[in-house]
Design a protein around this motif. Structure first.
Motif, mmCIF file in Angstrom:
data_model
loop_
_atom_site.group_PDB
_atom_site.id
_atom_site.type_symbol
_atom_site.label_atom_id
_atom_site.label_comp_id
_atom_site.label_asym_id
_atom_site.label_seq_id
_atom_site.Cartn_x
_atom_site.Cartn_y
_atom_site.Cartn_z
ATOM 1 N N ASP A 258 0.837 -1.213 0.000
ATOM 2 C CA ASP A 258 0.000 0.000 0.000
ATOM 3 C C ASP A 258 0.873 1.266 0.000
ATOM 4 O OD1 ASP A 258 0.822 0.578 2.569
ATOM 5 O OD2 ASP A 258 -1.086 0.048 3.542
ATOM 6 N N GLY A 259 0.192 2.400 -0.088
ATOM 7 C CA GLY A 259 0.903 3.677 -0.216
ATOM 8 C C GLY A 259 1.862 3.953 0.934
ATOM 9 N N TYR A 260 1.463 3.576 2.167
ATOM 10 C CA TYR A 260 2.328 3.839 3.322
ATOM 11 C C TYR A 260 3.640 3.059 3.212
ATOM 12 C CZ TYR A 260 -1.935 5.811 5.310
ATOM 13 O OH TYR A 260 -3.045 6.546 5.515
ATOM 14 N N GLU A 261 3.516 1.815 2.769
ATOM 15 C CA GLU A 261 4.735 0.993 2.631
ATOM 16 C C GLU A 261 5.668 1.572 1.574
ATOM 17 O OE1 GLU A 261 4.164 -3.555 2.845
ATOM 18 O OE2 GLU A 261 2.145 -2.722 2.584
ATOM 19 N N VAL A 262 5.043 2.006 0.451
ATOM 20 C CA VAL A 262 5.859 2.609 -0.614
ATOM 21 C C VAL A 262 6.594 3.837 -0.049
ATOM 22 C CG1 VAL A 262 5.809 3.781 -2.856
ATOM 23 C CG2 VAL A 262 4.334 1.795 -2.469
ATOM 24 N N ALA A 263 5.853 4.673 0.707
ATOM 25 C CA ALA A 263 6.448 5.887 1.263
ATOM 26 C C ALA A 263 7.602 5.556 2.208
ATOM 27 C CB ALA A 263 5.383 6.685 2.010
ATOM 28 N N GLU A 264 7.411 4.515 3.049
ATOM 29 C CA GLU A 264 8.470 4.126 3.977
ATOM 30 C C GLU A 264 9.728 3.683 3.232
ATOM 31 O OE1 GLU A 264 7.083 1.338 7.063
ATOM 32 O OE2 GLU A 264 5.622 2.924 7.518
ATOM 33 N N LEU A 265 9.504 2.903 2.166
ATOM 34 C CA LEU A 265 10.653 2.437 1.378
ATOM 35 C C LEU A 265 11.364 3.609 0.684
ATOM 36 C CD1 LEU A 265 9.156 -0.868 -0.032
ATOM 37 C CD2 LEU A 265 11.113 -0.670 1.516
ATOM 38 N N LEU A 266 10.563 4.567 0.216
ATOM 39 C CA LEU A 266 11.179 5.745 -0.424
ATOM 40 C C LEU A 266 12.013 6.527 0.586
ATOM 41 C CD1 LEU A 266 8.309 7.165 -2.703
ATOM 42 C CD2 LEU A 266 10.385 5.978 -3.437
ATOM 43 N N ARG A 267 11.513 6.645 1.805
ATOM 44 C CA ARG A 267 12.228 7.385 2.853
ATOM 45 C C ARG A 267 13.490 6.665 3.293
ATOM 46 N NH1 ARG A 267 10.374 11.090 1.154
ATOM 47 N NH2 ARG A 267 8.570 12.264 1.874
ATOM 48 N N GLY A 268 13.471 5.366 3.152
ATOM 49 C CA GLY A 268 14.626 4.578 3.598
ATOM 50 C C GLY A 268 15.759 4.563 2.582
ATOM 51 N N ASN A 269 15.518 5.137 1.411
ATOM 52 C CA ASN A 269 16.533 5.084 0.364
ATOM 53 C C ASN A 269 17.176 6.456 0.171
ATOM 54 O OD1 ASN A 269 17.435 5.452 -2.508
ATOM 55 N ND2 ASN A 269 17.036 3.254 -2.524
ATOM 56 N N LYS A 270 18.510 6.445 0.078
ATOM 57 C CA LYS A 270 19.249 7.710 0.011
ATOM 58 C C LYS A 270 18.812 8.571 -1.178
ATOM 59 C CE LYS A 270 24.009 9.288 0.499
ATOM 60 N NZ LYS A 270 24.665 9.702 -0.737
ATOM 61 N N LYS A 271 18.602 7.893 -2.308
ATOM 62 C CA LYS A 271 18.278 8.648 -3.527
ATOM 63 C C LYS A 271 16.881 9.269 -3.473
ATOM 64 C CE LYS A 271 17.860 8.338 -8.492
ATOM 65 N NZ LYS A 271 17.266 7.529 -9.545
#
Ligand code: MG
Length: 340
Positions: free
Chosen positions: A62-75
């Motif tokens: 879901d959207g929250y998981e995508v957001a968490e993964l985006l935040r966890g990545n340097k780029k």
């Protein structure tokens, strides 16, 4: 050319993507679509997004998981995210969104004026950031260019300094530098009350040598003599200069008359031992030199030229004898003054 900002729109329902695209139409954007969280993440590898419009409710990730993964990545951690959701405005939901790094929230159905206003803010921020980034790169390049220029300038200055103090043919100090050294040493000897000696030397019958063998070999001869002088390994404070065509000078600080005569005699031997063949018309088989030496305890009220003149006179005497010899001459003028 600056390229258009890229925006990622993510929704599991294609009709919602069409709505979003229509709403983004007024902006000059490069729009990238994704129908799942996995697809959205894959796109972040290929693009630098200015903004992500992210559906919350999607099958699988879901959207929250995508957001968490985006935040966890340097780029991707600083890409702004706007959650787009049909869910109720329950506060717990909104807080969850902010925990995963949302920058904003919008609710379906989207209201065009509110939507445009929010998107515009993020696009403008992105463009400012990009402009700043480009300026920084430009600035870094200019700085690197400047540093390189600075280094070139320093090298040029060093070369200029060397050229202005060095004799091009022999690599010894030139006349200009010799005069500086001589007056510096005179000052120092006056201060420390130590004796200063000067050797003047001149290659014998050098004009005849040049006339017989040509200037090219004449230059070679001067270079050989200079090289031999350098290789004698005099003390570091003794300085050798080429002060005329075939004339050299050696400044010997803290050296008394006996010491100076000894050095001159050593130099005379070194030059004759080079055994550079001379024209026999000169009456000599090999190249030799004549020497004039003088020595003084300098005082400040005297001019250093008295010492130079005494050494020159001594050299003249060596020439008028049979050459290839060392003559010492007291610095009479100095003594007269000194005794006053
Ligand atoms: Mg959905």
């Amino acid at each position: 050319m600056t390229k258009r900002p890229s925006v990622l729109i993510v929704d599991d329902r294609p009709e919602n993507l069409i709505t979003l695209e229509a709403l983004l139409e007024p902006f000059n954007l490069d729009i990238v679509r994704a129908t799942s969280g996995a697809e959205a993440l894959a796109h972040t590898l290929d693009y630098d997004f200015a903004l992500v419009l992210l559906d919350v409710q999607m099958p699988g990730m879901d959207g929250y998981e995508v957001a968490e993964l985006l935040r966890g990545n340097k780029k991707t951690k600083s890409i702004p995210i706007i959650f787009v959701t049909a869910r109720s405005k329950a506060e717990t939901q909104i807080f969850r969104g902010y925990e995963s790094g949302a920058v904003d929230y919008m609710f379906k159905p989207l209201e065009p004026i509110v939507f445009n206003g929010k998107v515009r803010v993020f696009i403008e921020l992105y463009e400012q950031k990009e402009a700043l980034r480009r300026k920084t790169i430009e600035f870094d390049q200019k700085l690197a260019e400047l540093e390189e220029l600075q280094q070139q300038l320093e090298e040029t200055n060093e070369q200029l300094l060397m050229l202005s103090t060095t004799d091009g043919l022999t690599g010894l100090y030139n006349k200009r530098r010799f005069e500086e050294i001589f007056s510096e040493e005179w000052e120092r000897a006056s201060r420390t009350e130590t004796s200063l000696s000067l050797i003047m030397l001149d290659i014998d019958h050098f004009k005849l040598y040049n006339d017989s063998f040509g200037h090219h070999l004449g230059d070679d001869c001067l270079r050989s003599v200079a090289k031999a002088l350098r290789q004698m390994e005099l003390r570091e404070l003794d300085r050798i200069a080429r002060v005329g065509g075939e004339e050299f000078a050696i400044v010997l600080p803290d050296t008394d008359p006996q010491g100076a005569e000894l050095v001159a005699e050593r130099v005379r031997k070194v030059i004759s031992e080079l055994r550079i063949p001379h024209n026999e018309a000169s009456g000599r088989e090999i190249v030799t030199a004549s020497f004039g030496v003088s020595s003084i305890l300098p005082t400040r009220h005297l001019s250093s030229r008295y010492l130079a003149e005494a050494a020159d006179e001594a050299l003249y005497e060596s020439k008028s004898k049979n050459r290839n010899c060392v003559t010492f001459k007291e610095c009479m003028t100095c003594w007269e003054y000194a005794q006053d």
